[in-house]
Motif scaffolding. Structure first.
Motif, PDB file in Angstrom:
ATOM      1  N   TYR A   1       1.973   1.924  -3.519  1.00 26.33           N
ATOM      2  CA  TYR A   1       1.314   2.449  -4.621  1.00 26.33           C
ATOM      3  C   TYR A   1       1.319   3.883  -3.780  1.00 26.33           C
ATOM      4  CZ  TYR A   1       2.069  -1.511  -7.248  1.00 26.33           C
ATOM      5  OH  TYR A   1       2.992  -1.985  -8.346  1.00 26.33           O
ATOM      6  N   GLU A   2       0.912   4.250  -2.912  1.00 22.64           N
ATOM      7  CA  GLU A   2       0.812   5.668  -2.596  1.00 22.64           C
ATOM      8  C   GLU A   2       1.618   6.858  -2.810  1.00 22.64           C
ATOM      9  OE1 GLU A   2      -1.205   4.862   1.871  1.00 22.64           O
ATOM     10  OE2 GLU A   2       0.552   6.184   2.410  1.00 22.64           O
TER      11      GLU A   2
ATOM     12  N   GLU B   1      -3.896  -0.508  -4.444  1.00 22.43           N
ATOM     13  CA  GLU B   1      -4.031   0.156  -2.667  1.00 22.43           C
ATOM     14  C   GLU B   1      -5.139  -0.030  -2.613  1.00 22.43           C
ATOM     15  OE1 GLU B   1      -1.901   2.590  -2.082  1.00 22.43           O
ATOM     16  OE2 GLU B   1      -3.314   3.701  -0.733  1.00 22.43           O
TER      17      GLU B   1
ATOM     18  N   MET C   1       1.197  -1.578   0.135  1.00 22.85           N
ATOM     19  CA  MET C   1       0.279  -0.196  -0.110  1.00 22.85           C
ATOM     20  C   MET C   1       0.514   1.274  -0.411  1.00 22.85           C
ATOM     21  SD  MET C   1      -2.809  -1.089   2.930  1.00 22.85           S
ATOM     22  CE  MET C   1      -4.208   0.188   2.382  1.00 22.85           C
TER      23      MET C   1
ATOM     24  N   CYS D   1      -2.475   1.562  -9.631  1.00 27.14           N
ATOM     25  CA  CYS D   1      -2.550   1.890  -8.390  1.00 27.14           C
ATOM     26  C   CYS D   1      -3.188   1.450  -7.436  1.00 27.14           C
ATOM     27  CB  CYS D   1      -2.178   3.173  -8.221  1.00 27.14           C
ATOM     28  SG  CYS D   1      -0.096   4.249  -9.188  1.00 27.14           S
TER      29      CYS D   1
END
Lengths: 122, 309
Positions: free
Chosen positions: B147-148, B197, B144, B193
């Motif tokens: 991909y943030e 996410e 997470m 993403c």
């Protein structure tokens, strides 16, 4: 600041809702506990070893790199808003900032920090 | 004033929870259709009552507190996860009238709450004190946060184009042309993403059934599990809505002559379209390998986005 009232109310409503749902489940259901149920799940075996065991340093590395680069994004945001006003000087400053970061990125890539398969190169 | 806001908030939360309930049904039915089987179709008209029975069943299941778990953390983790999945909705303009709280830093708020979502998972994995949960949470969190980063960069780029962080302004900027057309490479990366996410297939490694059984929520039963489940699907809907707002013109009508229909309707239609794509992807693609996933996130996406910027 008044527009943040909605956010605060939202936090409260969501928290209360979550707690109530969790609590309702403990009230509605019957509990018949025994030792086997209460131990950590490990595919039916008795648990062996500790869950607090050493883990791959890669996860830690990812978190550290994330901190640096997320901060970078946070620094870019004011430029995104005021960039048009600051003109060429602003653009030049931004490109300089990005260049420094790209050098860092290339360095960590070259070091193998982004290569998940070979943490031993570190 | 507070009462009015409270009503507004409830008017967002209740439909959202209903949407989550029906999304689970839609997902199972659509995937069933794609895999040439039926899916749940017994209760109510075409299975419409199925989600409610599922919820009831979860409510009546036995909640278990593992003896080795860190109990306060163990109990608060699902609540926190639920909270973060709901709170981001406060700033989204879900109708033409605007949002519950129309923040000038709306997109920043969305990113901030998205980052907070990691904490619930981290707490759950740590507090469970179980190997599977811990490994699942490690993977989940690393994925997470990785991909943030591209997500933040994408939002940043749209902010440059719209010259604002306010969702309403962002939508108004897309009055004439949706961001998807000029910024389509961003749109593609954004979808990737979103999938990563929300821990969805093909990036659902944190809950890979075959190796980790369920990931960070393995020790949870009953409502604890239900809260994680709701949060996951609420996040899915959130991401779809944000996709519609960022790239598909949000509440704006696709053609000027169609603008007599309410903005909320258009937003819902666009969100449904994106949601359908999520389900489609899940039914179609196999799971990624973890090292491939991390490499994709850190090298491909980051480099592409920096060049875009």
């Amino acid at each position: 600041m008044i527009e943040y009232l909605g956010v605060i109310v939202y936090f409260m409503v969501a928290t209360v809702l979550g707690v109530v749902m969790f609590w309702a489940a403990t009230q509605c259901s019957s509990q018949r506990l025994d030792l086997e149920k209460l131990t950590a799940y490990e595919c039916g075996y008795d648990a062996f070893g500790e869950a607090r065991s050493p883990f791959d340093v890669g996860f830690y590395l990812v978190a550290i790199l994330f901190l640096v680069f997320d901060l970078e994004v946070a620094f870019l945001i004011p430029w995104a808003l005021g960039g048009v006003l600051s003109g060429w000087a602003g653009l030049a400053a931004l490109l300089l900032f990005l260049a420094v970061l790209v050098v860092g990125f290339v360095y960590e890539w070259g070091k193998g920090a982004l290569d998940w398969n070979s943490p031993e190169t570190l | 004033m507070t009462v009015y806001v409270l009503v507004q908030v409830l008017a967002t939360v209740v439909p959202l929870l209903l949407a989550v309930a029906f999304l689970t049904l839609v997902e199972r039915r659509v995937m069933g259709a794609m895999q040439r089987r039926q899916g749940p179709n017994v209760w109510g008209f075409g299975g419409l009552l199925q989600p409610f029975f599922d919820g009831l069943k979860l409510l009546l299941k036995e909640p278990i507190l593992p003896s080795t778990a860190d109990q306060p953390l163990f109990m608060w983790a699902p609540v926190l996860t639920f909270l973060t999945s709901q709170a981001a909705w406060a700033a989204l303009p879900t109708s033409s009238a605007g949002a519950v709280s129309d923040l000038n830093l709306g997109t920043m708020y969305f990113l901030a709450i998205g980052s907070l979502g990691v904490y619930g998972i981290l707490l759950a994995g740590w507090a469970s004190n179980s190997k599977y949960a811990f490994l699942g949470c490690c993977r989940s969190v690393a994925q997470m946060i990785s991909y943030e980063l591209p997500m933040g960069l994408i939002v940043l780029t749209t902010a440059v184009v719209a010259n604002s962080l306010n969702w309403t302004v962002l939508v108004e900027t897309q009055q004439w042309v949706w961001f998807l057309l000029p910024l389509w490479p961003l749109g593609v990366i954004w979808m990737i993403c979103c999938l990563a996410e929300t821990n969805r297939a093909p990036f659902d490694l944190p809950e890979a059934e075959a190796e980790l059984v369920a990931g960070y929520n393995v020790e949870y039963s009953s409502m604890g599990f239900a809260l994680f489940f709701i949060a996951e699907y609420a996040n899915l809907i959130l991401m779809s809505t944000v996709t519609s707002l960022l790239f598909l013109g949000g509440t704006g009508a696709p053609l000027a002559i169609l603008s007599f229909l309410p903005g909320a309707l258009w937003l819902s239609l666009k969100t449904l379209l994106v949601l359908f794509m999520f389900v489609w992807v899940r039914a179609t693609l196999p799971r990624y390998r973890y090292d491939q996933l991390m490499t994709l996130g850190w090298t491909v996406c980051a480099v592409a986005l920096l060049f875009m910027l």
